[in-house]
Scaffold this active site. Structure first.
Site, PDB file in Angstrom:
ATOM      1  N   LYS A  13       0.840  -1.210   0.000  1.00 32.37           N
ATOM      2  CA  LYS A  13       0.000   0.000   0.000  1.00 32.37           C
ATOM      3  C   LYS A  13       0.871   1.255   0.000  1.00 32.37           C
ATOM      4  CE  LYS A  13      -1.911  -0.962   3.964  1.00 32.37           C
ATOM      5  NZ  LYS A  13      -1.216  -2.224   4.287  1.00 32.37           N
ATOM      6  N   ARG A  88      -9.208   1.209   8.766  1.00 28.84           N
ATOM      7  CA  ARG A  88      -8.770  -0.157   9.004  1.00 28.84           C
ATOM      8  C   ARG A  88      -9.832  -0.951   9.750  1.00 28.84           C
ATOM      9  NH1 ARG A  88      -3.211   0.533   8.936  1.00 28.84           N
ATOM     10  NH2 ARG A  88      -1.997  -1.377   8.990  1.00 28.84           N
ATOM     11  N   ARG A 127      11.857  -6.465   4.672  1.00 31.25           N
ATOM     12  CA  ARG A 127      11.684  -5.009   4.543  1.00 31.25           C
ATOM     13  C   ARG A 127      12.648  -4.274   5.467  1.00 31.25           C
ATOM     14  NH1 ARG A 127       5.982  -2.167   5.173  1.00 31.25           N
ATOM     15  NH2 ARG A 127       5.930  -3.373   7.111  1.00 31.25           N
ATOM     16  N   ARG A 160      11.557  -2.717  11.193  1.00 30.50           N
ATOM     17  CA  ARG A 160      10.523  -2.204  12.098  1.00 30.50           C
ATOM     18  C   ARG A 160      10.214  -3.227  13.186  1.00 30.50           C
ATOM     19  NH1 ARG A 160       5.872  -0.053   8.072  1.00 30.50           N
ATOM     20  NH2 ARG A 160       4.618  -1.186   9.594  1.00 30.50           N
ATOM     21  N   ARG A 171      -0.487  -9.428  13.053  1.00 30.70           N
ATOM     22  CA  ARG A 171      -1.042  -8.344  12.227  1.00 30.70           C
ATOM     23  C   ARG A 171      -1.932  -8.910  11.114  1.00 30.70           C
ATOM     24  NH1 ARG A 171       4.202  -5.389  10.441  1.00 30.70           N
ATOM     25  NH2 ARG A 171       2.865  -3.932   9.328  1.00 30.70           N
TER      26      ARG A 171
HETATM   27  P1  AP5 Z   1       4.923  -1.606   1.812  1.00 31.88           P
HETATM   28  O1  AP5 Z   1       4.620  -0.735   0.640  1.00 31.88           O
HETATM   29  O2  AP5 Z   1       5.721  -1.043   2.913  1.00 31.88           O
HETATM   30  O3  AP5 Z   1       3.579  -2.286   2.343  1.00 31.88           O
HETATM   31  P2  AP5 Z   1       2.373  -1.697   3.174  1.00 31.88           P
HETATM   32  O4  AP5 Z   1       1.143  -2.321   2.596  1.00 31.88           O
HETATM   33  O5  AP5 Z   1       2.434  -0.224   3.268  1.00 31.88           O
HETATM   34  O6  AP5 Z   1       2.678  -2.412   4.560  1.00 31.88           O
HETATM   35  P3  AP5 Z   1       2.762  -1.828   6.018  1.00 31.88           P
HETATM   36  O7  AP5 Z   1       3.488  -2.854   6.836  1.00 31.88           O
HETATM   37  O8  AP5 Z   1       3.268  -0.454   6.058  1.00 31.88           O
HETATM   38  O9  AP5 Z   1       1.274  -1.861   6.338  1.00 31.88           O
HETATM   39  P4  AP5 Z   1       0.633  -1.959   7.624  1.00 31.88           P
HETATM   40  O10 AP5 Z   1      -0.703  -1.813   7.074  1.00 31.88           O
HETATM   41  O11 AP5 Z   1       0.782  -3.140   8.516  1.00 31.88           O
HETATM   42  O12 AP5 Z   1       1.385  -0.854   8.494  1.00 31.88           O
HETATM   43  P5  AP5 Z   1       1.034   0.636   8.819  1.00 31.88           P
HETATM   44  O13 AP5 Z   1       2.265   1.400   8.803  1.00 31.88           O
HETATM   45  O14 AP5 Z   1      -0.111   1.086   7.992  1.00 31.88           O
HETATM   46  O15 AP5 Z   1       5.630  -2.917   1.238  1.00 31.88           O
HETATM   47  C1  AP5 Z   1       6.053  -3.974   2.084  1.00 31.88           C
HETATM   48  C2  AP5 Z   1       7.405  -4.538   1.619  1.00 31.88           C
HETATM   49  O16 AP5 Z   1       7.249  -5.180   0.367  1.00 31.88           O
HETATM   50  C3  AP5 Z   1       8.495  -3.488   1.394  1.00 31.88           C
HETATM   51  O17 AP5 Z   1       9.729  -4.007   1.743  1.00 31.88           O
HETATM   52  C4  AP5 Z   1       8.406  -3.200  -0.098  1.00 31.88           C
HETATM   53  O18 AP5 Z   1       9.616  -2.703  -0.582  1.00 31.88           O
HETATM   54  C5  AP5 Z   1       8.041  -4.563  -0.650  1.00 31.88           C
HETATM   55  N1  AP5 Z   1       7.205  -4.503  -1.847  1.00 31.88           N
HETATM   56  C6  AP5 Z   1       6.188  -3.624  -2.118  1.00 31.88           C
HETATM   57  N2  AP5 Z   1       5.608  -3.905  -3.298  1.00 31.88           N
HETATM   58  C7  AP5 Z   1       6.245  -5.008  -3.784  1.00 31.88           C
HETATM   59  C8  AP5 Z   1       6.092  -5.804  -4.968  1.00 31.88           C
HETATM   60  N3  AP5 Z   1       5.162  -5.530  -5.884  1.00 31.88           N
HETATM   61  N4  AP5 Z   1       6.910  -6.860  -5.125  1.00 31.88           N
HETATM   62  C9  AP5 Z   1       7.875  -7.159  -4.196  1.00 31.88           C
HETATM   63  N5  AP5 Z   1       8.079  -6.444  -3.078  1.00 31.88           N
HETATM   64  C10 AP5 Z   1       7.264  -5.393  -2.859  1.00 31.88           C
HETATM   65  O19 AP5 Z   1       0.528   0.474  10.329  1.00 31.88           O
HETATM   66  C11 AP5 Z   1       1.398   0.039  11.354  1.00 31.88           C
HETATM   67  C12 AP5 Z   1       0.618  -0.094  12.652  1.00 31.88           C
HETATM   68  O20 AP5 Z   1       0.068   1.193  13.012  1.00 31.88           O
HETATM   69  C13 AP5 Z   1      -0.605  -1.029  12.593  1.00 31.88           C
HETATM   70  O21 AP5 Z   1      -0.254  -2.376  12.804  1.00 31.88           O
HETATM   71  C14 AP5 Z   1      -1.457  -0.428  13.715  1.00 31.88           C
HETATM   72  O22 AP5 Z   1      -0.996  -0.836  14.970  1.00 31.88           O
HETATM   73  C15 AP5 Z   1      -1.214   1.055  13.588  1.00 31.88           C
HETATM   74  N6  AP5 Z   1      -2.212   1.696  12.699  1.00 31.88           N
HETATM   75  C16 AP5 Z   1      -1.970   2.335  11.501  1.00 31.88           C
HETATM   76  N7  AP5 Z   1      -3.108   2.781  10.954  1.00 31.88           N
HETATM   77  C17 AP5 Z   1      -4.114   2.425  11.806  1.00 31.88           C
HETATM   78  C18 AP5 Z   1      -5.526   2.576  11.793  1.00 31.88           C
HETATM   79  N8  AP5 Z   1      -6.150   3.183  10.765  1.00 31.88           N
HETATM   80  N9  AP5 Z   1      -6.244   2.074  12.817  1.00 31.88           N
HETATM   81  C19 AP5 Z   1      -5.638   1.474  13.863  1.00 31.88           C
HETATM   82  N10 AP5 Z   1      -4.312   1.273  13.954  1.00 31.88           N
HETATM   83  C20 AP5 Z   1      -3.547   1.745  12.931  1.00 31.88           C
HETATM   84 MG    MG Z   2       2.815   1.141   4.859  1.00 32.64          MG
END
Ligand code: AP5
Ligand code: MG
Length: 217
Positions: A13, A88, A127, A160, A171
């Site tokens: 994402k 979410r 990552r 991370r 997660r």
């Molecule tokens: P990346 O683009 O980083 O993936 P992502 O979907 O953004 O994954 P996140 O881990 O950031 O999502 P998340 O939803 O768990 O975390 P968030 O920060 O939102 O890609 C992942 C990896 O794959 C990278 O290494 C990338 O280079 C690689 N990659 C990408 N595309 C690729 C491809 N096509 N092929 C190969 N490799 C690829 O949230 C973190 C925490 O914050 C949550 O767990 C929660 O505790 C809290 N939080 C955040 N938002 C909320 C909310 N709205 N409500 C409640 N809690 C929340």
């Molecule tokens: Mg992200």
């Protein structure tokens, strides 16, 4: 244009949202990045959020919604934004809907980046993230030029805390239970678009552009 990115943790994402933001000249709003910036700066919000994030749990809706609504009320969001990691939960989506409704607005596209759990686990363990500028890498598929160092700003890359294997599984469980129901929520509104997220980043972005169209805003 108002866009939501849906998908499991690690589905890509953030990777796609950054490119969308650049091409369509709208801000990339990631609740995860906002929380991480607060943790880094040692704020009260950061301390509160960290407890949940490190455990692989969601930060409570009340806190998250407040942060998000504050952010999208800022001047730079007036022509739209791409939301990454929000909503979410169904209650978060309902509040967003309600707030947009008051302004006679709505979400234009909900892009669901679809990746199976097995592929997610592989991705997350590789990552590496830059805590200074937010850039992300993967030790195999997108390595930085110099090991452990951010290409963009020279910062030191980290794994991370919530990318540790046991937390990733938690997660994913939380995602299936609380976040995946949003697919139906946005499908019913007629704005859900599914994108196969197991292809290269370039191919995925091309498909997203074909959905969003080639013009800005
Ligand atoms: P990346 O683009 O980083 O993936 P992502 O979907 O953004 O994954 P996140 O881990 O950031 O999502 P998340 O939803 O768990 O975390 P968030 O920060 O939102 O890609 C992942 C990896 O794959 C990278 O290494 C990338 O280079 C690689 N990659 C990408 N595309 C690729 C491809 N096509 N092929 C190969 N490799 C690829 O949230 C973190 C925490 O914050 C949550 O767990 C929660 O505790 C809290 N939080 C955040 N938002 C909320 C909310 N709205 N409500 C409640 N809690 C929340
Ligand atoms: Mg992200």
């Amino acid at each position: 244009m108002k866009i939501i990115m849906l998908g499991a943790p690690g589905a890509g994402k953030g990777t796609q949202a950054k490119q969308i933001a650049e091409k369509y000249k709208i801000p990339h709003v990631s609740t995860g990045d906002i929380f991480r910036a607060n943790i880094k700066n040692g704020t009260e919000l950061g301390k509160e959020a960290k407890k949940y994030m490190d455990a692989g749990a969601l930060v409570p809706d009340e806190l998250t919604v407040r942060i998000l609504l504050d952010r999208v009320a800022q001047e730079d969001c007036k022509n739209g934004y791409v939301l990454d990691g929000f909503p979410r939960t169904i209650p978060q989506a309902e509040v967003l809907d309600e707030e947009l409704g008051k302004l006679n607005e709505s979400i234009d596209h909900a892009i669901n980046v679809d990746v199976p759990d097995e592929a997610i686990v592989k991705r997350m363990s590789g990552r590496r993230a830059c805590p200074s500028c937010g850039a992300t890498y993967h030790i195999v598929s997108i390595p930085p030029k110099k090991e452990g160092i951010c290409d963009a700003c020279g910062g030191e890359l980290i794994l991370r805390d919530d990318d540790k294997p046991e937390t990733v599984q938690k997660r994913l469980d939380v995602y299936h239970e609380q976040t995946q129901p949003l697919e139906d929520f946005y499908r019913e509104k007629g704005v859900l678009k599914n994108v196969n997220g197991t292809r290269s980043m370039e191919e995925i972005f091309e498909e997203i552009v074909s959905i969003l169209g080639n013009t800005e805003s």
